[in-house]
Design a protein around this motif. Structure first.
Motif, mmCIF file in Angstrom:
data_model
loop_
_atom_site.group_PDB
_atom_site.id
_atom_site.type_symbol
_atom_site.label_atom_id
_atom_site.label_comp_id
_atom_site.label_asym_id
_atom_site.label_seq_id
_atom_site.Cartn_x
_atom_site.Cartn_y
_atom_site.Cartn_z
ATOM 1 N N TRP A 145 0.855 -1.186 0.000
ATOM 2 C CA TRP A 145 0.000 0.000 0.000
ATOM 3 C C TRP A 145 0.888 1.232 0.000
ATOM 4 N N HIS A 146 0.485 2.278 -0.745
ATOM 5 C CA HIS A 146 1.313 3.477 -0.822
ATOM 6 C C HIS A 146 0.496 4.677 -1.263
ATOM 7 N N ASN A 147 1.031 5.836 -0.923
ATOM 8 C CA ASN A 147 0.479 7.112 -1.364
ATOM 9 C C ASN A 147 1.631 8.100 -1.429
ATOM 10 N N LEU A 148 1.552 9.016 -2.363
ATOM 11 C CA LEU A 148 2.523 10.097 -2.497
ATOM 12 C C LEU A 148 1.758 11.405 -2.450
ATOM 13 N N ILE A 149 2.137 12.268 -1.506
ATOM 14 C CA ILE A 149 1.449 13.540 -1.286
ATOM 15 C C ILE A 149 2.408 14.679 -1.599
ATOM 16 N N ASN A 150 1.933 15.652 -2.364
ATOM 17 C CA ASN A 150 2.702 16.864 -2.610
ATOM 18 C C ASN A 150 2.520 17.761 -1.389
ATOM 19 N N VAL A 151 3.579 17.966 -0.626
ATOM 20 C CA VAL A 151 3.498 18.783 0.584
ATOM 21 C C VAL A 151 4.015 20.206 0.343
ATOM 22 N N GLY A 152 4.355 20.516 -0.897
ATOM 23 C CA GLY A 152 4.904 21.833 -1.219
ATOM 24 C C GLY A 152 3.876 22.758 -1.833
ATOM 25 N N ASN A 153 4.328 23.959 -2.147
ATOM 26 C CA ASN A 153 3.482 24.969 -2.775
ATOM 27 C C ASN A 153 3.663 25.028 -4.286
ATOM 28 N N CYS A 154 4.517 24.167 -4.837
ATOM 29 C CA CYS A 154 4.755 24.066 -6.277
ATOM 30 C C CYS A 154 4.360 22.665 -6.733
ATOM 31 N N GLU A 155 4.210 22.501 -8.039
ATOM 32 C CA GLU A 155 3.884 21.186 -8.573
ATOM 33 C C GLU A 155 4.992 20.187 -8.248
ATOM 34 N N LEU A 156 4.596 18.945 -8.006
ATOM 35 C CA LEU A 156 5.524 17.834 -7.825
ATOM 36 C C LEU A 156 5.636 17.136 -9.180
ATOM 37 N N LYS A 157 6.830 17.146 -9.750
ATOM 38 C CA LYS A 157 7.075 16.566 -11.072
ATOM 39 C C LYS A 157 7.856 15.275 -10.888
ATOM 40 N N LEU A 158 7.354 14.190 -11.471
ATOM 41 C CA LEU A 158 7.998 12.899 -11.313
ATOM 42 C C LEU A 158 7.703 12.006 -12.498
ATOM 43 N N PHE A 159 8.467 10.925 -12.588
ATOM 44 C CA PHE A 159 8.109 9.872 -13.526
ATOM 45 C C PHE A 159 7.995 8.570 -12.760
ATOM 46 N N SER A 160 7.217 7.670 -13.335
ATOM 47 C CA SER A 160 6.948 6.373 -12.726
ATOM 48 C C SER A 160 7.229 5.288 -13.747
ATOM 49 N N ILE A 161 7.845 4.220 -13.289
ATOM 50 C CA ILE A 161 8.067 3.052 -14.127
ATOM 51 C C ILE A 161 7.340 1.878 -13.485
ATOM 52 N N TYR A 162 6.492 1.227 -14.268
ATOM 53 C CA TYR A 162 5.753 0.046 -13.827
ATOM 54 C C TYR A 162 6.293 -1.185 -14.554
ATOM 55 N N ALA A 163 6.373 -2.286 -13.837
ATOM 56 C CA ALA A 163 6.747 -3.549 -14.460
ATOM 57 C C ALA A 163 5.858 -4.647 -13.891
ATOM 58 N N PRO A 164 4.987 -5.235 -14.687
ATOM 59 C CA PRO A 164 4.644 -4.908 -16.068
ATOM 60 C C PRO A 164 3.791 -3.646 -16.137
ATOM 61 N N PRO A 165 3.386 -3.202 -17.349
ATOM 62 C CA PRO A 165 2.590 -1.982 -17.477
ATOM 63 C C PRO A 165 1.326 -2.008 -16.617
ATOM 64 N N GLN A 166 0.977 -0.847 -16.103
ATOM 65 C CA GLN A 166 -0.202 -0.687 -15.239
ATOM 66 C C GLN A 166 -1.383 -0.081 -16.002
ATOM 67 N N HIS A 167 -1.107 0.828 -16.915
ATOM 68 C CA HIS A 167 -2.162 1.588 -17.595
ATOM 69 C C HIS A 167 -2.222 1.207 -19.071
ATOM 70 N N PRO A 168 -3.377 1.355 -19.704
ATOM 71 C CA PRO A 168 -3.472 1.039 -21.132
ATOM 72 C C PRO A 168 -2.531 1.914 -21.961
ATOM 73 N N PHE A 169 -2.077 1.368 -23.070
ATOM 74 C CA PHE A 169 -1.243 2.106 -24.015
ATOM 75 C C PHE A 169 -1.905 3.446 -24.339
ATOM 76 N N GLY A 170 -1.125 4.503 -24.318
ATOM 77 C CA GLY A 170 -1.631 5.825 -24.697
ATOM 78 C C GLY A 170 -2.400 6.564 -23.619
ATOM 79 N N THR A 171 -2.357 6.087 -22.385
ATOM 80 C CA THR A 171 -3.116 6.732 -21.301
ATOM 81 C C THR A 171 -2.686 8.173 -21.102
ATOM 82 N N ILE A 172 -3.662 9.066 -21.075
ATOM 83 C CA ILE A 172 -3.447 10.455 -20.675
ATOM 84 C C ILE A 172 -4.596 10.836 -19.750
ATOM 85 N N HIS A 173 -4.261 11.196 -18.518
ATOM 86 C CA HIS A 173 -5.230 11.732 -17.559
ATOM 87 C C HIS A 173 -4.801 13.166 -17.285
#
Length: 146
Positions: A107-135
């Protein structure tokens, strides 16, 4: 030789998966404004870019069949992890350059505790989201997952 990208560009606004791909990951991550966008989806691995608004979060989740790696490019966050959703006993404050390894069934959660955007990348193995996902927003992501 076929080239898929000038490594200094941010021209890729769609999933480049299943093709060899080289990019400047820092630039791609910093220029991403979407909550989640898959940049590369292969058979066994997926790269997504994420932008978390100030005082927002990814949301408490668990991946039953996926390992996950997160890398913070900019901003400040707190990650919480644990074996059950009511006992997130591993908590760490994060900033630029931090990497987080999240094993399957954690179980996990990531919270932005700052006043600016939190910019990150994530790598899943195997893929988690459908090809071409944009939210574009967290609300879009929540709707797609339910």
């Amino acid at each position: 030789m076929k080239s898929y990208c000038n490594t200094n560009c941010s021209c890729f606004n769609f999933d480049q998966g299943k093709h060899p791909f080289v990019t400047n990951l820092y630039n791609q991550t910093m220029q991403n404004d979407d909550f989640r966008k898959s940049l590369w989806t292969g058979c066994n691995l997926q790269l997504t870019l994420m932008t978390i608004a100030p005082h927002s979060e990814i949301g408490l989740e668990i991946h039953r069949e996926h390992d996950q790696f997160l890398y913070i490019e900019s901003g400040h966050g707190t990650v919480m992890m644990g074996d059950c959703k009511n006992c997130l006993d591993r908590q760490y404050h994060l900033s630029q350059g931090f990497g987080i390894f999240i094993p399957t069934n954690t179980w996990h959660n990531l919270i932005n505790v700052g006043n600016c955007e939190l910019k990150l990348f994530s790598i899943y193995a195997p893929p988690q989201h459908p090809f071409g996902t944009i939210h574009h927003t967290k609300c879009d992501a929540d709707r797609a997952e339910h």
